[in-house]
Design a protein around this motif. Sequence first.
Motif, PDB file in Angstrom:
ATOM      1  N   PHE A  21      -5.940  -4.059   9.891  1.00 14.11           N
ATOM      2  CA  PHE A  21      -6.370  -2.658   9.978  1.00 14.11           C
ATOM      3  C   PHE A  21      -5.171  -1.713  10.014  1.00 14.11           C
ATOM      4  N   LEU A  22      -4.147  -2.063  10.776  1.00 16.08           N
ATOM      5  CA  LEU A  22      -2.957  -1.220  10.837  1.00 16.08           C
ATOM      6  C   LEU A  22      -2.282  -1.123   9.472  1.00 16.08           C
ATOM      7  N   VAL A  23      -2.278  -2.217   8.723  1.00 10.92           N
ATOM      8  CA  VAL A  23      -1.710  -2.196   7.368  1.00 10.92           C
ATOM      9  C   VAL A  23      -2.531  -1.277   6.466  1.00 10.92           C
ATOM     10  N   TYR A  24      -3.871  -1.378   6.553  1.00 11.71           N
ATOM     11  CA  TYR A  24      -4.734  -0.478   5.770  1.00 11.71           C
ATOM     12  C   TYR A  24      -4.428   0.981   6.099  1.00 11.71           C
ATOM     13  N   ALA A  25      -4.369   1.269   7.389  1.00 12.74           N
ATOM     14  CA  ALA A  25      -4.143   2.654   7.823  1.00 12.74           C
ATOM     15  C   ALA A  25      -2.821   3.181   7.280  1.00 12.74           C
ATOM     16  N   LEU A  26      -1.782   2.381   7.376  1.00 10.39           N
ATOM     17  CA  LEU A  26      -0.456   2.800   6.905  1.00 10.39           C
ATOM     18  C   LEU A  26      -0.465   3.061   5.405  1.00 10.39           C
ATOM     19  N   ILE A  27      -1.049   2.156   4.642  1.00 12.89           N
ATOM     20  CA  ILE A  27      -1.072   2.292   3.178  1.00 12.89           C
ATOM     21  C   ILE A  27      -1.916   3.490   2.759  1.00 12.89           C
ATOM     22  N   TRP A  28      -3.130   3.568   3.269  1.00 11.28           N
ATOM     23  CA  TRP A  28      -4.052   4.611   2.809  1.00 11.28           C
ATOM     24  C   TRP A  28      -3.577   6.002   3.201  1.00 11.28           C
ATOM     25  N   ILE A  29      -3.228   6.182   4.454  1.00 12.58           N
ATOM     26  CA  ILE A  29      -2.807   7.510   4.917  1.00 12.58           C
ATOM     27  C   ILE A  29      -1.458   7.886   4.306  1.00 12.58           C
ATOM     28  N   GLY A  30      -0.543   6.916   4.211  1.00 12.52           N
ATOM     29  CA  GLY A  30       0.755   7.193   3.625  1.00 12.52           C
ATOM     30  C   GLY A  30       0.659   7.621   2.173  1.00 12.52           C
ATOM     31  N   CYS A  31      -0.120   6.899   1.376  1.00 17.80           N
ATOM     32  CA  CYS A  31      -0.279   7.245  -0.042  1.00 17.80           C
ATOM     33  C   CYS A  31      -1.024   8.570  -0.198  1.00 17.80           C
ATOM     34  N   PHE A  32      -2.002   8.809   0.662  1.00 18.41           N
ATOM     35  CA  PHE A  32      -2.728  10.084   0.585  1.00 18.41           C
ATOM     36  C   PHE A  32      -1.781  11.265   0.780  1.00 18.41           C
ATOM     37  N   TYR A  33      -0.991  11.237   1.844  1.00 16.39           N
ATOM     38  CA  TYR A  33      -0.095  12.357   2.118  1.00 16.39           C
ATOM     39  C   TYR A  33       0.942  12.523   1.013  1.00 16.39           C
ATOM     40  N   ALA A  34       1.439  11.408   0.465  1.00 16.44           N
ATOM     41  CA  ALA A  34       2.451  11.493  -0.587  1.00 16.44           C
ATOM     42  C   ALA A  34       1.883  12.112  -1.863  1.00 16.44           C
ATOM     43  N   ILE A  35       0.704  11.668  -2.283  1.00 15.18           N
ATOM     44  CA  ILE A  35       0.102  12.177  -3.519  1.00 15.18           C
ATOM     45  C   ILE A  35      -0.365  13.619  -3.344  1.00 15.18           C
ATOM     46  N   ARG A  36      -0.964  13.914  -2.217  1.00  9.51           N
ATOM     47  CA  ARG A  36      -1.413  15.282  -1.949  1.00  9.51           C
ATOM     48  C   ARG A  36      -0.220  16.237  -1.880  1.00  9.51           C
ATOM     49  N   ARG A  37       0.841  15.824  -1.213  1.00 10.01           N
ATOM     50  CA  ARG A  37       2.029  16.674  -1.099  1.00 10.01           C
ATOM     51  C   ARG A  37       2.623  16.959  -2.474  1.00 10.01           C
ATOM     52  N   ALA A  38       2.723  15.932  -3.316  1.00  8.94           N
ATOM     53  CA  ALA A  38       3.285  16.122  -4.657  1.00  8.94           C
ATOM     54  C   ALA A  38       2.427  17.081  -5.471  1.00  8.94           C
ATOM     55  N   SER A  39       1.106  16.993  -5.333  1.00 10.40           N
ATOM     56  CA  SER A  39       0.207  17.858  -6.085  1.00 10.40           C
ATOM     57  C   SER A  39       0.346  19.317  -5.670  1.00 10.40           C
ATOM     58  N   VAL A  40       0.411  19.561  -4.362  1.00  9.77           N
ATOM     59  CA  VAL A  40       0.519  20.928  -3.860  1.00  9.77           C
ATOM     60  C   VAL A  40       1.892  21.525  -4.193  1.00  9.77           C
ATOM     61  N   ARG A  41       2.940  20.736  -4.030  1.00  9.62           N
ATOM     62  CA  ARG A  41       4.282  21.236  -4.343  1.00  9.62           C
ATOM     63  C   ARG A  41       4.433  21.523  -5.840  1.00  9.62           C
ATOM     64  N   GLU A  42       3.848  20.705  -6.664  1.00  6.20           N
ATOM     65  CA  GLU A  42       3.878  20.942  -8.109  1.00  6.20           C
ATOM     66  C   GLU A  42       3.243  22.282  -8.454  1.00  6.20           C
ATOM     67  N   ASP A  43       2.154  22.606  -7.756  1.00  4.92           N
ATOM     68  CA  ASP A  43       1.449  23.860  -8.029  1.00  4.92           C
ATOM     69  C   ASP A  43       2.288  25.072  -7.625  1.00  4.92           C
ATOM     70  N   LYS A  44       3.173  24.882  -6.652  1.00  2.00           N
ATOM     71  CA  LYS A  44       4.011  25.991  -6.203  1.00  2.00           C
ATOM     72  C   LYS A  44       5.300  26.122  -7.013  1.00  2.00           C
ATOM     73  N   GLU A  45       5.902  24.985  -7.376  1.00  9.18           N
ATOM     74  CA  GLU A  45       7.224  25.004  -7.993  1.00  9.18           C
ATOM     75  C   GLU A  45       7.216  24.774  -9.496  1.00  9.18           C
ATOM     76  N   GLY A  46       6.172  24.133 -10.022  1.00 10.09           N
ATOM     77  CA  GLY A  46       6.139  23.829 -11.442  1.00 10.09           C
ATOM     78  C   GLY A  46       7.137  22.748 -11.812  1.00 10.09           C
ATOM     79  N   GLY A  47       7.365  22.579 -13.121  1.00  9.68           N
ATOM     80  CA  GLY A  47       8.296  21.560 -13.587  1.00  9.68           C
ATOM     81  C   GLY A  47       7.705  20.164 -13.522  1.00  9.68           C
ATOM     82  N   LEU A  48       8.555  19.169 -13.804  1.00 12.42           N
ATOM     83  CA  LEU A  48       8.097  17.779 -13.877  1.00 12.42           C
ATOM     84  C   LEU A  48       8.497  16.942 -12.660  1.00 12.42           C
TER      85      LEU A  48
END
Length: 596
Positions: free
Chosen positions: A340-367
């Motif tokens: 369960f701890l492994v699931y939590a780490l993977i799921w929450i970690g990947c969520f924050y990373a992908i969400r952060r990249a999406s929001v930052r892309e919308d603010k800064e543009g570029g690749l």
Amino acid sequence: MGNSNHFAFTGQQRRVFIGLLVVGVLAAVAGLLINQEISMQRVWANFLVNTIFFLGISLLGLFFVATHTMAYGGWHILVRRIPEALSTFIPVGVGLLGIVVAGTLFGGHHLYHWTDTFITQDTVTVGELRAYEEDLMHHHGAGHGEDHGDDHDGEHGEHHEEDDAHAALSHGAQGNGRTLLASLSQDDDQLHGGDGHDGSAHGADSATDDGHADDHAASGESHSQSDGDGHGSQAHGAAHGQAHDDHNHSALDEEGVQWGGEHGMDVGHDAEHLAHGMEGDYVWYSGKVSDQAEAHHGQEYYAAQFAGQAEDTRIENPHFDTLIAHKKGFLNKGFFGIRFLVYALIWIGCFYAIRRASVREDKEGGLKWYNNSRKWSAAFMVLFGITSSTMAWDFLMSIDSHWFSTMYGWYNAASLWVACVAVTTLLLIYLKNQGYMPQANENHLHDLGKYLFGFSVFWTYLWFSQYMLIWYANLPEETMYFHARNGDPVYRTLFFVNLGMNFFVPLLVLITRNAKRKVALMTGMAASLVVTHWLDIFLEGMPGTVGDAWSIGLLEIGMLLAFAGLFLLVVFRGLAQASLVPQKHPFYLESVTHHT
């Protein structure tokens, strides 16, 4: 609405969702007060079903984003923020799942039969056996006015008070507390014309010679009674007992007597069961296995057979469960908590990373952030491909701990994927009706409709493949899962409703191109699939946890509404935290001009 690209989460919407949450909680509490026979086992089972369902939708929302990012799926950019918003429920869902895990680790519930460590010990002392069975009898006496099973002249339906339990253990009295072995022996006498042996002798011989007297039957009791609330526990024991009874039929093969002896079974009794079952061609369709299991399981006590022996005398455990003992390297509390701890780490970690990249892309543009998003999406696809299956094994398949299916993880993921696409469709239609996302059109709706249609067929392919292979082989160790859902009349209606509404209805309704582009039709179809795939998860979890002690009443409806209110509260907040359309995404124009 001032800006069509920024969602405003209004106070009225927030109050509606909080109200839905409160109404759901009150309805669930009212259901418990009105029907005081509802056990905590049933409450926990409903909590698990809803947690898996809504967490699964949020995880598949993130998977939706990751797969389209890796596949260069430009069409999805206009609807991307909806599955992203679904994924914002992941931390909350993981927290709710953590409650289930904590209950498992610290004895708050007994949804999982394998958590009873006593049944995995092949030898115990007489004192340990007596203490274990006193605990079982205590819970049985405290939780039951009477048993539900009365198939054998009511012998197993009498009430056991705690004093009677202690008397039975201390003095060997059988009376109301008579052992299962005695009743099996009587059945043997009738079947073989009186040449059977008495139950006590059989129990003692099995305990000393074979070592595992009627362990499959007893393991249903050992798990169910430890819940502390009799009604749900007895039903859970019956549910597992049915699984054990199904296992017993396979003793009648070429090496049946040896196999049955190793597992402490009464082979003559199994012959009687098999003879009855053959009347319906397939044992697991006859409907008799479940009835017999409910009548027999819940009263198997052996301590009286060792009344004259010292407390520290080691004996072979009559409650020993060979199959669960063989799986304890994987199914144990420590490893369960680690996974369960492994699931939590993977799921929450990947969520924050992908969400952060999406929001930052919308603010800064570029690749830069687009490439970062692709990196994390690739990692999540691989990790989720593994954890989606192991999560299903851990939290749903291990409920029926004697059964397994290699297709189960895919089947569970397919069901949750359809539910995720259906929720995405409903939110897109809602936002369009509110004046948001003007660039999205019937072409994007059409693509979501193709997903609903195609993956409803894929879900059915997995459903049929799993069912057909098990039905054709008709091996009791496999058929017990479907017997609990189809062979048992209690669940049979839901079983066929699940198949019809999740396959035949979307197949016939969405088969044409125009159907997938009609807003009203897609709204109704998506709403229907959300409900019926919740029913699918319900059927995965409830038979093995509460048996036939279930209904879809105030408790079930209330908990579903409460979870839905919490889920929508989090998702709408997620929609408001970023622009509805990522206009600086490199594939934005491709999505705007998309046509199918």
